[in-house]
Design a protein around this motif. Structure first.
Motif, PDB file in Angstrom:
ATOM      1  N   PRO A  15     -12.070   0.388  12.512  1.00  0.00           N
ATOM      2  CA  PRO A  15     -11.845   0.219  11.077  1.00  0.00           C
ATOM      3  C   PRO A  15     -10.619  -0.623  10.809  1.00  0.00           C
ATOM      4  CG  PRO A  15     -11.151   2.397  11.763  1.00  0.00           C
ATOM      5  CD  PRO A  15     -11.835   1.768  12.945  1.00  0.00           C
ATOM      6  N   THR A  16     -10.646  -1.334   9.711  1.00  0.00           N
ATOM      7  CA  THR A  16      -9.506  -2.143   9.307  1.00  0.00           C
ATOM      8  C   THR A  16      -8.940  -1.585   8.018  1.00  0.00           C
ATOM      9  OG1 THR A  16     -10.471  -4.117  10.310  1.00  0.00           O
ATOM     10  CG2 THR A  16      -8.738  -4.449   8.662  1.00  0.00           C
ATOM     11  N   PRO A  17      -7.681  -1.211   8.000  1.00  0.00           N
ATOM     12  CA  PRO A  17      -7.102  -0.640   6.785  1.00  0.00           C
ATOM     13  C   PRO A  17      -6.866  -1.698   5.726  1.00  0.00           C
ATOM     14  CG  PRO A  17      -5.410  -0.929   8.443  1.00  0.00           C
ATOM     15  CD  PRO A  17      -6.711  -1.282   9.096  1.00  0.00           C
ATOM     16  N   PRO A  18      -6.691  -1.301   4.473  1.00  0.00           N
ATOM     17  CA  PRO A  18      -6.375  -2.256   3.422  1.00  0.00           C
ATOM     18  C   PRO A  18      -5.031  -2.921   3.682  1.00  0.00           C
ATOM     19  CG  PRO A  18      -6.990  -0.102   2.520  1.00  0.00           C
ATOM     20  CD  PRO A  18      -6.805   0.067   3.985  1.00  0.00           C
ATOM     21  N   ASN A  19      -4.784  -4.032   2.996  1.00  0.00           N
ATOM     22  CA  ASN A  19      -3.496  -4.696   3.100  1.00  0.00           C
ATOM     23  C   ASN A  19      -2.394  -3.750   2.644  1.00  0.00           C
ATOM     24  OD1 ASN A  19      -1.301  -6.341   3.088  1.00  0.00           O
ATOM     25  ND2 ASN A  19      -2.134  -7.839   1.629  1.00  0.00           N
ATOM     26  N   PRO A  20      -1.462  -3.379   3.520  1.00  0.00           N
ATOM     27  CA  PRO A  20      -0.474  -2.372   3.167  1.00  0.00           C
ATOM     28  C   PRO A  20       0.622  -2.846   2.250  1.00  0.00           C
ATOM     29  CG  PRO A  20      -0.043  -3.206   5.356  1.00  0.00           C
ATOM     30  CD  PRO A  20      -1.329  -3.825   4.904  1.00  0.00           C
ATOM     31  N   ARG A  27       9.014   6.024   5.839  1.00  0.00           N
ATOM     32  CA  ARG A  27       7.774   6.497   5.228  1.00  0.00           C
ATOM     33  C   ARG A  27       6.641   6.412   6.239  1.00  0.00           C
ATOM     34  NH1 ARG A  27       9.316   9.487   0.959  1.00  0.00           N
ATOM     35  NH2 ARG A  27      10.878   8.361  -0.255  1.00  0.00           N
ATOM     36  N   GLY A  28       5.676   7.324   6.117  1.00  0.00           N
ATOM     37  CA  GLY A  28       4.553   7.341   7.035  1.00  0.00           C
ATOM     38  C   GLY A  28       3.505   6.323   6.688  1.00  0.00           C
ATOM     39  N   SER A  29       3.460   5.901   5.424  1.00  0.00           N
ATOM     40  CA  SER A  29       2.443   4.956   4.984  1.00  0.00           C
ATOM     41  C   SER A  29       2.983   4.060   3.888  1.00  0.00           C
ATOM     42  CB  SER A  29       1.210   5.710   4.458  1.00  0.00           C
ATOM     43  OG  SER A  29       0.266   4.802   3.914  1.00  0.00           O
ATOM     44  N   SER A  30       2.596   2.785   3.945  1.00  0.00           N
ATOM     45  CA  SER A  30       2.884   1.848   2.862  1.00  0.00           C
ATOM     46  C   SER A  30       1.616   1.518   2.087  1.00  0.00           C
ATOM     47  CB  SER A  30       3.491   0.560   3.424  1.00  0.00           C
ATOM     48  OG  SER A  30       4.694   0.830   4.110  1.00  0.00           O
ATOM     49  N   LEU A  31       0.507   2.135   2.466  1.00  0.00           N
ATOM     50  CA  LEU A  31      -0.786   1.857   1.840  1.00  0.00           C
ATOM     51  C   LEU A  31      -0.912   2.492   0.471  1.00  0.00           C
ATOM     52  CD1 LEU A  31      -3.412   2.331   4.701  1.00  0.00           C
ATOM     53  CD2 LEU A  31      -2.377   0.218   3.892  1.00  0.00           C
ATOM     54  N   GLU A  32      -1.797   1.888  -0.335  1.00  0.00           N
ATOM     55  CA  GLU A  32      -2.239   2.500  -1.581  1.00  0.00           C
ATOM     56  C   GLU A  32      -3.764   2.519  -1.559  1.00  0.00           C
ATOM     57  OE1 GLU A  32       0.141  -0.057  -4.366  1.00  0.00           O
ATOM     58  OE2 GLU A  32       0.668   1.922  -5.151  1.00  0.00           O
ATOM     59  N   PRO A  33      -4.347   3.345  -0.687  1.00  0.00           N
ATOM     60  CA  PRO A  33      -5.816   3.356  -0.561  1.00  0.00           C
ATOM     61  C   PRO A  33      -6.479   3.760  -1.859  1.00  0.00           C
ATOM     62  CG  PRO A  33      -4.845   5.239   0.569  1.00  0.00           C
ATOM     63  CD  PRO A  33      -3.711   4.344   0.181  1.00  0.00           C
ATOM     64  N   ASN A 297      -3.761   2.311   9.850  1.00  0.00           N
ATOM     65  CA  ASN A 297      -2.661   1.394   9.573  1.00  0.00           C
ATOM     66  C   ASN A 297      -1.425   1.750  10.397  1.00  0.00           C
ATOM     67  OD1 ASN A 297      -1.350  -0.758   7.858  1.00  0.00           O
ATOM     68  ND2 ASN A 297      -0.057   0.980   7.339  1.00  0.00           N
ATOM     69  N   TRP A 298      -1.187   3.037  10.570  1.00  0.00           N
ATOM     70  CA  TRP A 298      -0.060   3.460  11.416  1.00  0.00           C
ATOM     71  C   TRP A 298      -0.258   2.968  12.846  1.00  0.00           C
ATOM     72  CZ3 TRP A 298       0.289   6.391  15.847  1.00  0.00           C
ATOM     73  CH2 TRP A 298       1.587   6.727  16.255  1.00  0.00           C
ATOM     74  N   LEU A 299      -1.487   3.063  13.345  1.00  0.00           N
ATOM     75  CA  LEU A 299      -1.771   2.565  14.688  1.00  0.00           C
ATOM     76  C   LEU A 299      -1.486   1.071  14.792  1.00  0.00           C
ATOM     77  CD1 LEU A 299      -5.152   4.323  15.597  1.00  0.00           C
ATOM     78  CD2 LEU A 299      -2.896   4.811  16.568  1.00  0.00           C
ATOM     79  N   GLU A 300      -1.909   0.317  13.791  1.00  0.00           N
ATOM     80  CA  GLU A 300      -1.704  -1.127  13.829  1.00  0.00           C
ATOM     81  C   GLU A 300      -0.223  -1.481  13.822  1.00  0.00           C
ATOM     82  OE1 GLU A 300      -4.002  -3.216  10.908  1.00  0.00           O
ATOM     83  OE2 GLU A 300      -5.793  -3.069  12.183  1.00  0.00           O
ATOM     84  N   GLU A 301       0.567  -0.695  13.114  1.00  0.00           N
ATOM     85  CA  GLU A 301       1.992  -0.992  13.017  1.00  0.00           C
ATOM     86  C   GLU A 301       2.786  -0.474  14.204  1.00  0.00           C
ATOM     87  OE1 GLU A 301       3.506   0.507   9.337  1.00  0.00           O
ATOM     88  OE2 GLU A 301       2.728  -1.193   8.172  1.00  0.00           O
TER      89      GLU A 301
END
Length: 379
Positions: A15-20, A27-33, A297-301
């Protein structure tokens, strides 16, 4: 709700996460899913970025974002759970959202019910219940049967950083003590030791058990995976202090993530035992709904070279998918890898004496009047 305070696919392909967007420190996430329920699309409000960074725009890409707290004026505090996967019926949560920011947190989608996202909103827009203790006391007085116990942190951690100031969890513990109502706590923070004085009193009546969640002994890993939780050293110290005060304490290895910490099960159990834990349990990674893009997204970063292997391992737990919500399977997984994790846990839990059934809490002294013997119950 009003602002009260602020502080700083289940297919075969990966899977590909949205543009973060921007990355925020700590912070654990910069996403706004995208929320399952919202029909609106939101963009980042740059005014939410810490104003101290506005003089240094070159640092914005790794800047800080404020945590904002809102009053939650809910009229209830105790949730009634009917999941066969859970060991408790009732849970209490003084906070909605969690500043810990764990990239894997299964509770993230709960923020979507508030028209907020499960990414950065979940860990920076928090809701607190200032009347938690009063609501808890009201719930207790209405009970016609004796509850087995109440689980604290059934959703979000009751000892997350804001508890240091607001002390809502402590106020609820005082209510439980007065009502002689058993409590089981699970937390990642050393802050739990602040309430040792209450735990000692509760333990005189068999009213308390505390679980400390362990994910890894690697500080570098936990700093990104669980950015605002207690360090591994601090969690082990919490187990030690609870044990030294004869408070029943267990550890929960959660979550077990293939390729991240599954090989650490033996050392985690050994460390917990040495610190004084009396029991142990575990769960495997769960990626329901919008948790999936946040974790990917965490994995990608943070684990880009190992991303595909880790995702492959997760699929082996879930019959080729990234998540299986079926009762009886979602907490432990299925297949050869799930069995390997289970066997490893059982072998080393037995080796360290952590496989014994935990003593039952004592609810025989339950007092729904919360100690007010001169008042008659209305219901």
């Amino acid at each position: 709700m009003s602002n009260v305070m602020s502080s700083s696919p289940e297919n075969s392909r990966s899977p590909t996460p949205p543009n973060p967007g921007p990355h925020f420190v700590g912070r654990g996430s910069s996403l706004e899913p995208e929320s399952r329920f919202s029909k609106q699309v939101r963009e980042l409000d740059l005014d939410e970025v810490d104003r101290s960074l506005q003089e240094e725009p070159e640092e914005f890409s790794s800047g800080k974002i404020k945590t904002i707290f809102y009053e939650d004026l809910s009229r209830s505090i105790v949730s009634d759970n009917d999941s066969p996967d859970l060991s408790f019926r009732y849970s209490l949560n003084p906070y909605r959202g969690c500043e810990h920011g764990c990239a894997y947190c299964y509770a993230r989608p709960t923020h979507e019910y508030l028209d907020l996202n499960a990414g950065i909103d979940f860990e920076t827009r928090l809701f607190v219940k200032p009347n938690a203790a009063a609501l808890f006391k009201e719930w207790i007085r209405k009970q016609k049967t004796t509850p087995d116990f109440i689980a604290f942190s059934g959703v979000t951690d009751c000892y997350q950083p804001i508890e240091r100031n607001l002390q809502l969890t402590r106020a609820c513990l005082e209510v439980a003590l007065a009502a002689r109502l058993p409590i089981r706590i699970v937390t990642k923070n050393h802050l739990v030791t602040r309430d040792l004085d209450l735990f000692r009193k509760m333990n005189e009546h068999g009213l308390i058990q505390v679980g400390i969640s362990l994910t890894s002994l690697d500080q570098e890993l936990t700093r990104t995976l669980e950015p605002r939780t207690g360090s591994p050293k601090a969690r082990l110290q919490a187990i030690r202090e609870l044990s030294d005060n004869e408070i029943p304490v267990f550890t929960m290895l959660a979550p077990i993530i293939p390729g991240i910490n599954d090989s650490s099960i033996p050392e985690l159990l050994e460390a917990a035992k040495e610190a004084g834990a009396e029991g142990a349990t575990y769960t495997v990674l769960r990626l329901p709904w919008s948790v999936e893009p946040v974790f990917v997204n965490w994995l990608e970063e943070n684990q880009p070279s190992r991303k595909e292997a880790i995702i492959s391992g997760i699929r082996k737990l879930r019959g080729g998918k990234l998540y299986n919500s079926k009762f009886g399977e979602r907490m432990r997984g299925t297949g050869i890898m799930a069995e390997q994790i289970h066997q490893t846990f059982q072998i080393f839990a037995r080796k360290h004496g952590l496989n014994k059934p935990f003593p039952k809490l004592n609810n025989s002294q339950f007092d729904p009047t919360c100690g007010a013997k001169k008042q008659r119950r209305l219901f």
